[in-house]
Scaffold this motif. Structure first.
Motif, PDB file in Angstrom:
ATOM      1  N   LEU A 194     -34.851 -55.825  25.510  1.00  0.00           N
ATOM      2  CA  LEU A 194     -34.792 -57.229  25.947  1.00  0.00           C
ATOM      3  C   LEU A 194     -35.960 -58.063  25.429  1.00  0.00           C
ATOM      4  O   LEU A 194     -35.735 -59.155  24.874  1.00  0.00           O
ATOM      5  N   PRO A 195     -37.212 -57.622  25.547  1.00  0.00           N
ATOM      6  CA  PRO A 195     -38.300 -58.418  24.972  1.00  0.00           C
ATOM      7  C   PRO A 195     -38.215 -58.520  23.448  1.00  0.00           C
ATOM      8  O   PRO A 195     -38.573 -59.549  22.875  1.00  0.00           O
ATOM      9  N   ALA A 196     -37.712 -57.475  22.814  1.00  0.00           N
ATOM     10  CA  ALA A 196     -37.571 -57.516  21.357  1.00  0.00           C
ATOM     11  C   ALA A 196     -36.556 -58.577  20.935  1.00  0.00           C
ATOM     12  O   ALA A 196     -36.748 -59.283  19.938  1.00  0.00           O
ATOM     13  N   VAL A 233     -38.226 -61.997  21.229  1.00  0.00           N
ATOM     14  CA  VAL A 233     -39.142 -62.241  20.103  1.00  0.00           C
ATOM     15  C   VAL A 233     -38.355 -62.580  18.841  1.00  0.00           C
ATOM     16  O   VAL A 233     -38.714 -63.499  18.103  1.00  0.00           O
ATOM     17  N   ALA A 234     -37.273 -61.854  18.590  1.00  0.00           N
ATOM     18  CA  ALA A 234     -36.463 -62.110  17.398  1.00  0.00           C
ATOM     19  C   ALA A 234     -35.829 -63.507  17.443  1.00  0.00           C
ATOM     20  O   ALA A 234     -35.796 -64.217  16.431  1.00  0.00           O
ATOM     21  N   LEU A 235     -35.356 -63.907  18.599  1.00  0.00           N
ATOM     22  CA  LEU A 235     -34.750 -65.234  18.711  1.00  0.00           C
ATOM     23  C   LEU A 235     -35.792 -66.346  18.616  1.00  0.00           C
ATOM     24  O   LEU A 235     -35.512 -67.421  18.080  1.00  0.00           O
ATOM     25  N   THR A 242     -26.710 -67.148  21.343  1.00  0.00           N
ATOM     26  CA  THR A 242     -27.071 -65.751  21.121  1.00  0.00           C
ATOM     27  C   THR A 242     -27.936 -65.240  22.267  1.00  0.00           C
ATOM     28  O   THR A 242     -27.766 -64.111  22.734  1.00  0.00           O
ATOM     29  N   LEU A 243     -28.858 -66.060  22.719  1.00  0.00           N
ATOM     30  CA  LEU A 243     -29.736 -65.666  23.820  1.00  0.00           C
ATOM     31  C   LEU A 243     -28.937 -65.396  25.092  1.00  0.00           C
ATOM     32  O   LEU A 243     -29.136 -64.376  25.749  1.00  0.00           O
ATOM     33  N   ALA A 244     -28.045 -66.284  25.428  1.00  0.00           N
ATOM     34  CA  ALA A 244     -27.255 -66.123  26.651  1.00  0.00           C
ATOM     35  C   ALA A 244     -26.395 -64.866  26.590  1.00  0.00           C
ATOM     36  O   ALA A 244     -26.354 -64.071  27.542  1.00  0.00           O
ATOM     37  N   THR A 245     -25.726 -64.661  25.483  1.00  0.00           N
ATOM     38  CA  THR A 245     -24.873 -63.482  25.330  1.00  0.00           C
ATOM     39  C   THR A 245     -25.695 -62.200  25.345  1.00  0.00           C
ATOM     40  O   THR A 245     -25.343 -61.228  26.022  1.00  0.00           O
ATOM     41  N   PHE A 286     -27.116 -57.116  27.244  1.00  0.00           N
ATOM     42  CA  PHE A 286     -28.192 -56.127  27.203  1.00  0.00           C
ATOM     43  C   PHE A 286     -28.732 -55.813  28.592  1.00  0.00           C
ATOM     44  O   PHE A 286     -29.146 -54.693  28.855  1.00  0.00           O
ATOM     45  N   THR A 287     -28.737 -56.788  29.488  1.00  0.00           N
ATOM     46  CA  THR A 287     -29.172 -56.507  30.856  1.00  0.00           C
ATOM     47  C   THR A 287     -28.199 -55.557  31.541  1.00  0.00           C
ATOM     48  O   THR A 287     -28.612 -54.606  32.223  1.00  0.00           O
ATOM     49  N   ALA A 288     -26.918 -55.796  31.351  1.00  0.00           N
ATOM     50  CA  ALA A 288     -25.916 -54.900  31.941  1.00  0.00           C
ATOM     51  C   ALA A 288     -26.056 -53.486  31.379  1.00  0.00           C
ATOM     52  O   ALA A 288     -25.976 -52.496  32.118  1.00  0.00           O
ATOM     53  N   LEU A 289     -26.261 -53.390  30.070  1.00  0.00           N
ATOM     54  CA  LEU A 289     -26.421 -52.076  29.458  1.00  0.00           C
ATOM     55  C   LEU A 289     -27.708 -51.393  29.917  1.00  0.00           C
ATOM     56  O   LEU A 289     -27.742 -50.172  30.104  1.00  0.00           O
ATOM     57  N   ALA A 290     -28.767 -52.168  30.098  1.00  0.00           N
ATOM     58  CA  ALA A 290     -30.026 -51.588  30.565  1.00  0.00           C
ATOM     59  C   ALA A 290     -29.909 -51.109  32.012  1.00  0.00           C
ATOM     60  O   ALA A 290     -30.440 -50.057  32.370  1.00  0.00           O
ATOM     61  N   ILE A 291     -29.207 -51.851  32.833  1.00  0.00           N
ATOM     62  CA  ILE A 291     -29.001 -51.430  34.220  1.00  0.00           C
ATOM     63  C   ILE A 291     -28.167 -50.149  34.263  1.00  0.00           C
ATOM     64  O   ILE A 291     -28.416 -49.259  35.072  1.00  0.00           O
TER      65      ILE A 291
END
Length: 68
Positions: A39-41, A44-46, A17-20, A25-30
């Motif tokens: 991303l930090p949330a 924390v959840a994981l 889950t972390l890798a995916t 999410f990084t691609a979407l944030a960019i």
């Protein structure tokens, strides 16, 4: 079950889950579709998921050991 085994199972439950999530999410944030604060949330959840899994594995193995 040893502590090392419980840590391994907890981490292996969260790593896919972390890798995916980090890639997507990084691609979407960019791209500007998702705020960077997600991303930090997710991290924390994981981490919370890993802790809960670790604790629950300890309960299951401890109660099974007491029944024997």
């Amino acid at each position: 079950m040893t502590r090392r085994a419980r840590v391994g199972i907890s981490m292996s439950a969260t790593l896919p889950t972390l890798a995916t999530a980090l890639v997507v999410f990084t691609a979407l944030a960019i791209a500007g579709v998702l705020p960077w604060t997600v991303l930090p949330a997710v991290l924390v959840a994981l981490a919370a998921q890993a802790v809960v899994t670790f604790v629950r594995l300890g309960r299951l193995t401890d109660s099974a050991a007491r029944q024997r």
